[in-house]
Enzyme design. Structure first.
Site, PDB file in Angstrom:
ATOM      1  N   ASP A   1       0.632  45.288  22.083  1.00 33.76           N
ATOM      2  CA  ASP A   1       1.014  45.320  20.673  1.00 33.76           C
ATOM      3  C   ASP A   1       0.643  46.645  20.019  1.00 33.76           C
ATOM      4  O   ASP A   1       0.552  46.727  18.786  1.00 33.76           O
ATOM      5  CB  ASP A   1       0.332  44.172  19.918  1.00 33.76           C
ATOM      6  CG  ASP A   1       1.317  43.073  19.558  1.00 33.76           C
ATOM      7  OD1 ASP A   1       2.463  43.122  20.037  1.00 33.76           O
ATOM      8  OD2 ASP A   1       0.947  42.157  18.802  1.00 33.76           O
TER       9      ASP A   1
ATOM     10  N   ASP B   1      -8.815  39.283  27.431  1.00 35.87           N
ATOM     11  CA  ASP B   1      -8.680  40.386  26.484  1.00 35.87           C
ATOM     12  C   ASP B   1      -8.774  41.718  27.221  1.00 35.87           C
ATOM     13  O   ASP B   1      -9.179  41.787  28.393  1.00 35.87           O
ATOM     14  CB  ASP B   1      -9.761  40.293  25.407  1.00 35.87           C
ATOM     15  CG  ASP B   1      -9.419  39.248  24.354  1.00 35.87           C
ATOM     16  OD1 ASP B   1      -8.271  38.749  24.368  1.00 35.87           O
ATOM     17  OD2 ASP B   1     -10.295  38.909  23.534  1.00 35.87           O
TER      18      ASP B   1
ATOM     19  N   ASP C   1     -10.734  44.206  27.270  1.00 38.12           N
ATOM     20  CA  ASP C   1     -11.995  44.735  27.782  1.00 38.12           C
ATOM     21  C   ASP C   1     -12.652  43.807  28.795  1.00 38.12           C
ATOM     22  O   ASP C   1     -13.805  44.041  29.174  1.00 38.12           O
ATOM     23  CB  ASP C   1     -12.962  45.002  26.636  1.00 38.12           C
ATOM     24  CG  ASP C   1     -13.293  43.740  25.852  1.00 38.12           C
ATOM     25  OD1 ASP C   1     -12.351  43.019  25.486  1.00 38.12           O
ATOM     26  OD2 ASP C   1     -14.490  43.479  25.603  1.00 38.12           O
TER      27      ASP C   1
ATOM     28  N   ASP D   1      -7.751  31.085  18.675  1.00 34.85           N
ATOM     29  CA  ASP D   1      -8.365  30.419  19.822  1.00 34.85           C
ATOM     30  C   ASP D   1      -9.039  29.114  19.409  1.00 34.85           C
ATOM     31  O   ASP D   1      -8.888  28.085  20.074  1.00 34.85           O
ATOM     32  CB  ASP D   1      -9.366  31.359  20.505  1.00 34.85           C
ATOM     33  CG  ASP D   1     -10.254  32.094  19.504  1.00 34.85           C
ATOM     34  OD1 ASP D   1     -10.229  31.735  18.310  1.00 34.85           O
ATOM     35  OD2 ASP D   1     -10.971  33.023  19.921  1.00 34.85           O
TER      36      ASP D   1
END
Length: 695
Positions: free
Chosen positions: A277, A336, A338, A430
């Site tokens: 994104d 994610d 990281d 989430d």
């Protein structure tokens, strides 16, 4: 009978000197002698041998104590150098004049921020005024506390004896006794009750976690479900979709893509979606090129970029799930940008779904590659270790429900569809999907022994924005989900757990009483001594709770006091976020990506290949020109970064320090030390001296 030292005579050993090198050049090299031949000779007089042994042991003990003293001196030197560097850092902060008002528009409405800051300033100026008033009264002879207040003096002393100041102060005492102290004491008592309820909840969680450890309770998959890639027999290999959502995360995308592409799973049964994104064209090109490199070496990976970037992460995931080929997959794993899963992540999580059709989510815990980077990351590690080890593990074992962490988890796609899919209505998508799935009857499994490495924010600015989103979003969700929870077809106990424990106690009450009790009421009681806070509320119970919080991270015990003070310091941000989310104030619905620095665990990345190289994909060769370009860009970006001064934290620091000065007049020892150190904690955070230091 032979003496007990006869076994020494079984062989003759020559002593080897032990050389200890001192890092500090002011210390000389020390040589510790090992056992010599004389030590092993057994003569006719064992008394002499024992005496020599005692002398040798005493000498070695002396050297050990000297080594300990050397270490202590090194610690003192480092502390002294740190304190010496604080002064210049403070001068640079003040000289630069950069405050948090410059970044407030990113995640905090300026009007709301100004009102909140003005309220704190009112308390600050009022406390300064009262401090001057109390000091003057002290030197006029008004020496009392709430416990020994002599109102008889006020009513019986003739007016002529008293001057104007005595008359003014006596009337102020009557006003605060009759009108100010009662409501303040009532509010304090309410916060104390909430504090005790929350402390009891935490104690019960810790006892349940201890019981789980003693009984060695943990989720165990079916034996025939454990995947075996070598034989290909008796394996459970369903179709798995892996998603990596990211947005302008140039520092970390290579690590996550590499780790996911090295997952042990049949190529024909896994598809990796890189959901980019990013609105930075250069970042888009770099990520797309990285995906293309892994495609060339055989990875089943695709790159997706949205043109219309609505809904932040939830919108990104929702768009990816709308692809036509998703219907061919049974599970979806989310990481994610990281996060770096180990190569056996799917082999350790997917088997828990086999023959458990009511399991909708399997969540792994996080571990952190930079937990020892600075004081801020160490304190975050304590908090999150308790969250995973205690809160999520206990809730997963006892009630099969906890909040999805947004990453390092595997969902059954049918559970996502039954729950309505990803929604963009809050900044905690989430938690939103987890609550809706639980209301539909799906169960969750938490695996405390399966870890996925990630990165903690190292700057206070990034951590502050993250915490604002984490504490604003649940209040948004609570407002939206409360009717659904009440009317859901689940047991009363599950409704009670979700409404009172999950939302109210742990998401609303905790930041409310932390800020109100320790940052407002406590300093005010110093100026209104008729309203009191017991010492056990100020010191003993918080110390016990901090001790319980730090148990899952035992190596962090030296930081127990900074942890206690920092949690109270963060309460101002959490309280502000909670109010913003609950009443929809400010930019409560704005998402800010937590800034990462791209610190990877080299040892773990190497182990991905070394553990089982024949099942690993060989990564693409690095492009040196590209790496140099990225390094230059990172250096330029780092030059633009700077530390800020945080006005709310500084205002509260001066409020607490003023209150500590007032407590000296009442000789309140515990209250004085708590207010003093808490004020210093706010001061350090307000000057941005706790996290990454740029300038």
């Amino acid at each position: 009978m032979a003496p007990s030292s006869d076994w020494w005579a079984k062989g003759v050993h020559k002593g080897t000197p032990v050389v200890v090198k001192m890092d500090n050049p002011e210390w000389s090299m020390v040589e510790l002698e090992g056992p010599s031949e004389d030590d092993f000779l057994i003569g006719n007089n064992p008394t002499d041998t024992r005496a020599k042994a005692r002398g040798k042991n005493a000498k070695q003990l002396t050297w050990v104590l000297l080594l300990k003293a050397h270490r202590a001196a090194g610690c003192l030197t480092s502390v002294a150098s740190t304190l010496a560097s604080i002064g210049p850092a403070i001068r640079r902060r003040v000289a630069s004049g950069r405050t948090d008002t410059e970044s407030a528009s990113y995640f905090e409405n300026k009007t709301v921020k100004t009102r909140f800051y003005n309220c704190i300033k009112v308390f600050l100026w009022l406390s300064l005024l009262l401090l001057g008033f109390e000091i003057a009264a002290y030197y006029k002879g008004w020496h009392f506390r709430a416990s020994n207040l002599q109102l008889q003096y006020i009513f019986t002393a003739p007016f002529g004896v008293r001057d104007f100041f005595d008359w003014l102060y006596s009337n102020w005492v009557l006003i605060r006794v009759g009108f100010v102290a009662p409501p303040l004491q009532f509010l304090a008592n309410v916060c104390i009750v909430l504090f005790l309820i929350q402390s009891l909840d935490r104690l019960i969680l810790c006892l349940c976690c201890f019981w789980i450890r003693v009984k060695k309770i943990k989720p165990i998959p079916k034996e025939d479900a454990v995947a075996d890639l070598e034989t290909g027999e008796n394996g459970f290999f369903p179709m798995v979709l892996v998603q990596i959502p990211m947005c302008n995360e140039r520092e970390v995308y290579q690590h996550s893509i590499a780790a996911v592409c090295k997952l042990d799973w049949p190529k024909s049964k896994i598809l990796i979606q890189v959901l980019d994104d990013s609105d930075d064209p250069i970042t888009q090109l770099l990520i797309e090129e990285e995906v293309h490199k892994w495609q060339q070496v055989g990875a089943n990976i695709v790159y997706r970029h949205r043109i219309i970037r609505d809904g932040y992460k939830a919108g990104n995931l929702k768009s990816a799930m709308s692809c036509s080929y998703v219907k061919d997959y049974e599970f979806v794993a989310i990481f994610d940008a990281d996060f770096q899963p180990t190569h056996d992540f799917l082999k350790r999580t997917i088997p828990h779904f086999k023959d458990n059709e009511d399991v909708g989510l399997v969540q792994a815990r996080w571990s952190f590659v930079n937990k020892d980077e600075n004081l801020l990351t160490r304190l975050q590690n304590i908090n999150l270790s308790f969250h995973f080890e205690v809160e999520q593990q206990v809730n997963g074992v006892l009630i099969n429900f906890f909040g999805f962490n947004g990453t390092a988890g595997v969902w059954r796609i049918k559970a996502l569809e039954d729950s309505g899919g990803w929604l963009e209505r809050t900044t905690v998508e989430d938690m939103d999907i987890a609550v809706r799935a639980h209301l539909q009857g799906w169960k969750f499994v938490f695996l405390n022994d399966v870890e996925c490495q990630c990165e903690l924010p190292e700057s206070y600015e990034a951590y502050r924005k993250q915490q604002h989103r984490w504490h604003s979003g649940p209040m948004q969700l609570f407002r939206l989900c409360l009717p659904d929870i009440i009317h859901a077809k689940i047991s009363f106990w599950k409704k009670f757990n979700m409404i009172f424990l999950f939302f109210l106690l742990r998401k609303l009450i905790l930041p409310f009483y932390s800020f109100t009790l320790f940052c407002i009421i406590l300093p005010m009681t110093m100026f209104i001594p008729e309203a009191e806070l017991p010492a056990w509320v100020v010191c003993y119970v918080p110390a016990l709770m901090s001790f319980l919080n730090i148990l899952p991270a035992p190596k962090s015990f030296p930081f127990i006091v900074p942890y206690l003070l920092f949690e109270n310091t963060m309460s101002v941000t959490k309280f502000n976020a909670m109010i913003s989310g609950l009443f929809q104030l400010g930019n409560a619905y704005e998402w800010v990506v937590t800034k990462k620095l791209g610190r990877s665990s080299e040892g773990d990345l190497v182990s991905l290949i070394e553990k089982d190289p024949k099942h690993q994909l060989r990564g693409p060769e690095p492009d040196l020109d590209e790496i140099k370009a990225e390094i230059l860009q990172e250096q330029k970006a780092r030059k633009k970064k700077h530390n800020r001064i945080y006005t709310k934290e500084l205002a509260l620091a001066f409020l607490l320090l003023t209150a500590s000065a007032r407590s000296l007049l009442s000789a309140q020892g515990i209250h004085f030390y708590f207010l003093l150190f808490q004020g210093i904690s706010f001061l350090l955070v307000g000057l941005d001296l706790i996290g990454e230091q740029v300038m």
